[in-house]
Scaffold this motif. Structure first.
Motif, PDB file in Angstrom:
ATOM      1  N   VAL A  30      54.246  48.965  63.491  1.00 28.66           N
ATOM      2  CA  VAL A  30      53.744  50.076  64.307  1.00 28.66           C
ATOM      3  C   VAL A  30      52.370  50.563  63.854  1.00 28.66           C
ATOM      4  N   GLN A  31      51.814  49.961  62.813  1.00 27.49           N
ATOM      5  CA  GLN A  31      50.461  50.326  62.390  1.00 27.49           C
ATOM      6  C   GLN A  31      49.405  49.561  63.170  1.00 27.49           C
ATOM      7  N   ASP A  32      49.744  48.333  63.612  1.00 32.56           N
ATOM      8  CA  ASP A  32      48.755  47.559  64.366  1.00 32.56           C
ATOM      9  C   ASP A  32      49.291  47.042  65.708  1.00 32.56           C
ATOM     10  N   GLY A  33      50.553  47.324  66.012  1.00 34.91           N
ATOM     11  CA  GLY A  33      51.105  46.947  67.305  1.00 34.91           C
ATOM     12  C   GLY A  33      51.487  45.487  67.451  1.00 34.91           C
ATOM     13  N   THR A  34      51.587  44.760  66.356  1.00 37.63           N
ATOM     14  CA  THR A  34      51.963  43.346  66.420  1.00 37.63           C
ATOM     15  C   THR A  34      53.460  43.171  66.181  1.00 37.63           C
ATOM     16  N   LEU A  35      54.014  42.088  66.702  1.00 42.57           N
ATOM     17  CA  LEU A  35      55.409  41.778  66.453  1.00 42.57           C
ATOM     18  C   LEU A  35      55.550  41.144  65.076  1.00 42.57           C
ATOM     19  N   ALA A 122      51.794  51.513  74.426  1.00 47.73           N
ATOM     20  CA  ALA A 122      51.318  50.313  73.738  1.00 47.73           C
ATOM     21  C   ALA A 122      49.896  49.959  74.156  1.00 47.73           C
ATOM     22  N   GLU A 123      49.618  50.055  75.454  1.00 44.71           N
ATOM     23  CA  GLU A 123      48.284  49.688  75.938  1.00 44.71           C
ATOM     24  C   GLU A 123      47.220  50.678  75.495  1.00 44.71           C
ATOM     25  N   VAL A 124      47.546  51.959  75.479  1.00 45.90           N
ATOM     26  CA  VAL A 124      46.571  52.975  75.084  1.00 45.90           C
ATOM     27  C   VAL A 124      46.339  52.960  73.575  1.00 45.90           C
ATOM     28  N   ARG A 125      47.379  52.696  72.797  1.00 50.79           N
ATOM     29  CA  ARG A 125      47.254  52.676  71.343  1.00 50.79           C
ATOM     30  C   ARG A 125      46.659  51.373  70.813  1.00 50.79           C
ATOM     31  N   PHE A 126      47.078  50.244  71.420  1.00 49.76           N
ATOM     32  CA  PHE A 126      46.725  48.945  70.829  1.00 49.76           C
ATOM     33  C   PHE A 126      46.094  47.948  71.796  1.00 49.76           C
ATOM     34  N   GLY A 127      46.099  48.248  73.087  1.00 47.28           N
ATOM     35  CA  GLY A 127      45.677  47.253  74.059  1.00 47.28           C
ATOM     36  C   GLY A 127      44.419  47.584  74.830  1.00 47.28           C
ATOM     37  N   LYS A 132      39.825  54.549  74.334  1.00 47.59           N
ATOM     38  CA  LYS A 132      39.240  55.086  75.565  1.00 47.59           C
ATOM     39  C   LYS A 132      39.698  56.526  75.794  1.00 47.59           C
ATOM     40  N   SER A 133      38.811  57.350  76.319  1.00 44.44           N
ATOM     41  CA  SER A 133      39.139  58.749  76.610  1.00 44.44           C
ATOM     42  C   SER A 133      39.242  58.943  78.118  1.00 44.44           C
ATOM     43  N   GLY A 134      39.510  60.178  78.518  1.00 41.41           N
ATOM     44  CA  GLY A 134      39.628  60.477  79.939  1.00 41.41           C
ATOM     45  C   GLY A 134      41.035  60.224  80.449  1.00 41.41           C
ATOM     46  N   THR A 135      41.144  60.069  81.761  1.00 41.39           N
ATOM     47  CA  THR A 135      42.439  59.848  82.394  1.00 41.39           C
ATOM     48  C   THR A 135      42.669  58.351  82.577  1.00 41.39           C
ATOM     49  N   ILE A 136      43.763  57.867  82.010  1.00 43.58           N
ATOM     50  CA  ILE A 136      44.123  56.452  82.102  1.00 43.58           C
ATOM     51  C   ILE A 136      45.492  56.348  82.755  1.00 43.58           C
ATOM     52  N   ILE A 137      45.608  55.459  83.728  1.00 38.16           N
ATOM     53  CA  ILE A 137      46.896  55.194  84.368  1.00 38.16           C
ATOM     54  C   ILE A 137      47.231  53.719  84.191  1.00 38.16           C
ATOM     55  N   VAL A 138      48.425  53.474  83.688  1.00 34.53           N
ATOM     56  CA  VAL A 138      48.933  52.116  83.533  1.00 34.53           C
ATOM     57  C   VAL A 138      49.995  51.899  84.603  1.00 34.53           C
ATOM     58  N   LEU A 139      49.835  50.840  85.389  1.00 37.88           N
ATOM     59  CA  LEU A 139      50.801  50.490  86.424  1.00 37.88           C
ATOM     60  C   LEU A 139      51.427  49.144  86.071  1.00 37.88           C
ATOM     61  N   ASP A 154      46.898  61.528  75.432  1.00 34.20           N
ATOM     62  CA  ASP A 154      48.199  62.199  75.454  1.00 34.20           C
ATOM     63  C   ASP A 154      48.988  61.782  76.697  1.00 34.20           C
ATOM     64  N   LEU A 155      50.242  61.385  76.482  1.00 36.36           N
ATOM     65  CA  LEU A 155      51.099  60.953  77.572  1.00 36.36           C
ATOM     66  C   LEU A 155      51.605  62.123  78.393  1.00 36.36           C
TER      67      LEU A 155
END
Length: 256
Positions: A30-35, A122-127, A132-139, A154-155
């Protein structure tokens, strides 16, 4: 009074992603988001009742001989550990305390959240949205259409944008990847439906970045239709694809 010693958040956490067709898990750094190892997957039991799914989650935890924290997703709105909806799973989940059920089945400290929220984390933290700042939407275009909304990292949980109505129809019934597969739709035809969805989301939320997730974000699929999509916001395919739910669930559980 003696100072309290703060416990360090664990480096490795088990993440499990419950989907409409498969339940998969892996140990995550969980420090770098890798399996930390290969994923282990079991088909989702049918019907996907709470008891049957919890038993399958228990099989995955046993496979890894895991005894630490467990982060677990669910294709449902989850509030304080309780499922409030049921999308692509049995309606018996509604009102179920998911954390208590899975915790009892596995004997582990379990923390649960919506599957698309986990993928978004996962995408906002590691992907694709890292830094990135501002408003992000993941679909996430998969069996259904999931969504995750972030404002400056912030989620905003449980958005369920796939359940919005578009021209009298639920959005995910129009543009989910499962619809493309069922109707054997060419990529360019399906892309027009995805474009309609992106236009709708941009009109309502005016995001700074849109990230397209799910299996269709893999490079070999993205090249089939990604170039056909046009948005005002920055548009990116997800970087973690089908591992995002596992990674996000583990990150959420690390010190929840």
């Amino acid at each position: 009074m003696a100072n309290k010693i703060k416990k360090k958040a664990p480096k490795i956490v088990l993440g499990i992603d419950i989907g409409g067709t498969g339940i998969k898990g892996a140990l995550v750094n969980v420090q770098d988001g890798t399996l930390a190892n290969d994923r282990f997957r079991i088909p989702t039991p049918q019907p996907a009742t709470p008891e049957a799914v919890a038993a399958t989650v228990g099989e995955i935890a046993a496979h890894f001989k895991w005894s630490g924290r467990l982060g677990c997703t669910l294709p449902a709105r989850v509030r304080r550990g309780v499922a409030e909806t049921a999308t692509n799973i049995d309606e018996a989940w509604i009102g179920t305390n998911v954390q208590k059920l899975i915790g009892k089945q596995t004997g582990l400290r379990c923390y649960t959240l919506n599957d698309a929220d986990a993928a978004g984390i996962a995408e906002v933290r590691f992907g694709a949205g890292k830094g990135k700042s501002g408003t992000i939407i993941v679909l996430t275009f998969g069996t259904g259409l999931g969504s995750a909304l972030f404002v400056d990292g912030d989620l905003v949980p449980n958005t369920e944008l796939g359940q919005m109505l578009w021209q009298g129809e639920i959005v995910e019934n129009w543009s989910a990847n499962s619809v493309r597969e069922q109707e054997e739709m060419p990529w360019d035809v399906w892309a027009r439906r995805v474009q309609d969805t992106l236009d709708y989301v941009e009109t309502v939320f005016a995001p700074d970045m849109l990230i397209v997730g799910g299996g269709v974000s893999r490079q070999k699929r993205w090249v089939e239709y990604g170039h056909l999509l046009k948005t005002k916001a920055k548009l990116r395919p997800a970087a973690l694809t089908n591992e995002a739910g596992i990674v996000g669930a583990a990150w959420y559980a690390r010190k929840a």
